[in-house]
Design an enzyme around this catalytic site. Structure first.
Site, short mmCIF file in Angstrom:
data_model
loop_
_atom_site.label_atom_id
_atom_site.label_comp_id
_atom_site.label_asym_id
_atom_site.label_seq_id
_atom_site.Cartn_x
_atom_site.Cartn_y
_atom_site.Cartn_z
CG ASP A 17 -2.01 -1.07 1.12
OD1 ASP A 17 -1.79 -2.07 0.42
OD2 ASP A 17 -3.05 -0.91 1.76
NE ARG A 99 -2.35 3.59 13.38
CZ ARG A 99 -1.59 2.62 12.91
NH1 ARG A 99 -0.29 2.62 13.16
NH2 ARG A 99 -2.11 1.64 12.22
CG ASP A 128 -5.32 3.43 12.11
OD1 ASP A 128 -5.47 3.69 13.32
OD2 ASP A 128 -4.87 2.36 11.70
CB SER A 182 -5.40 -6.02 6.75
OG SER A 182 -6.44 -5.58 7.61
#
Length: 405
Positions: A17, A99, A128, A182
């Protein structure tokens, strides 16, 4: 594009990605891309990310691979653990808490190199994107944010692979075709979602788990360990002093061995949908129970109960991306004040997926065996005092009873 971008700092893992995003940014914005890869203890070799970035034309001086493990645990995980934060009563917030640190470091690099923008690989469906961008804007209010998943027309993994092959971007063999699920990993946890996990009725396949042995296959004998705390933070295991990251990693090893920390959860995302995820938080689960154990004897009832009222709000703020908000900092100040006497040792039993507090001691204990004993307390507690206490608490109930009889 209408907004001219000269430099952008990309949160870059080196996977499919973000590799596609790197090339897409170069093409779409005609800009210079600076890559940032955070070592948060995810257990992966990070140097391939450097090689991938260089292969795709990023200048060596614009490739940042930073070891943030101690900062992550000491400045983010431990403050969160002081709060006993659990989202929706179960989730230890492993992805959420990482994050803000990534966002903070991206902004620092952007300032250092004079970048106009920052970019991330989060999709438009998840939490996210919110967490990253709330962090960016809190730290650099006028920063330009580029979220490719909300802009491009690459809407499937097949399209990403086709784009990668068209532009000679190496694609790992295990990424060809549909990925079964994922994952996101750091020192605190591994999360898995999507594909084989999307039906909440179906049990999580065993191959999804990567951080813990199956509890049924864990050792048949329990293992006992101790964790020492000072002012609410873990400082030693079995009497051996450790840094925050080393302590958590050591607990991860214990958790892996004993199959501790698995969670199958259907949660409410901030963007509104429900999602099903599988979380493995081996060391964090042990640590969380141990911290509650030392608080049992060092926190006053009023402080402890108030903390339990604040914890869900605190957890929701982290889950939703408001780490840098004034309300989180206000709650943190109250929580940290509550921890000034949370010092001592907890003994735990680890056995086949379970963590059990079996002992606790502290120089600051509020537990008095002399007061609580069923034997002769030598006058430490006058049981006759309870009569007045009960009558005063019963007064309003008696008045109600008389009125409504």
């Amino acid at each position: 594009m209408s907004d001219k971008i000269n430099k952008v700092v990309l949160a870059f893992s080196g996977g499919l990605d973000t590799s596609v995003i790197l090339k897409w940014l170069q093409q779409t914005y005609g800009c210079e891309v600076i890559t940032f890869t955070a070592d948060l203890g995810q257990g992966e070799e990070l140097e391939p990310a450097r090689a991938k970035a260089e292969l795709m034309g990023v200048k060596p001086e614009h490739i940042f691979i930073d070891d943030l493990r101690e900062e992550f645990v000491g400045d983010y995980v431990f403050p969160m653990m002081r709060a006993n934060a659990l989202y929706e009563g179960l989730y230890l917030l492993g992805t959420s808490i990482a994050r803000p640190l990534i966002a903070k470091r991206q902004i620092e690099i952007a300032r250092k190199l004079g970048a106009d923008a920052v970019s991330h690989g989060a999709t438009g469906k998840g939490n996210d994107q919110v967490r990253f961008e709330l962090g960016y804007y809190a730290l650099q209010p006028d920063i330009k944010v580029i979220a490719p998943w909300r802009e491009w027309d690459l809407t499937s993994r097949t399209a990403l692979i086709a784009f990668a092959e068209q532009h000679q971007i190496p694609v790992p063999k295990d990424k060809r075709g549909e990925s079964p699920f994922s994952t996101d990993a750091n020192m605190l946890h591994t999360s898995s979602e999507g594909k084989v996990l999307e039906d909440p009725w179906e049990e999580v396949p065993d191959y999804v788990y990567s951080r813990t042995v199956n509890p049924e296959d864990a050792p048949d004998a329990p293992e006992f360990i101790t964790i020492d705390f000072e002012r609410g933070d873990g400082v030693a295991i079995n009497g051996v002093g450790m840094s925050p990251a080393t302590l958590l990693e050591t607990l991860n090893d214990y958790g892996r061995k004993h199959g501790i920390g698995r969670l199958d959860l259907v949660e409410n995302r901030f963007v509104g949908m429900k999602s099903r995820g599988m979380y493995e938080t081996p060391g964090g689960t042990i640590y969380h129970l141990a911290h509650r154990g030392i608080e049992q004897i060092t926190l006053d009832r009023g402080a402890a109960h108030l903390k339990d009222e604040l914890a869900p709000r605190y957890a929701e703020l982290i889950y939703n991306g408001f780490w840098f908000s004034p309300e989180r900092e206000m709650l943190q100040a109250a929580i940290d004040y509550s921890q000034t006497k949370v010092t001592g040792t907890v003994r735990l039993k680890l056995y086949k997926g379970g963590v059990y507090v079996v002992g606790r001691k502290s120089p600051n204990t509020l537990y008095s065996e002399k007061v609580v004993t069923f034997e002769d307390d030598a006058g430490a507690y006058d049981q006759r005092d309870a009569a007045g206490f009960i009558k005063l608490n019963a007064l309003r109930l008696r008045l109600l009873g008389r009125r409504d009889a």
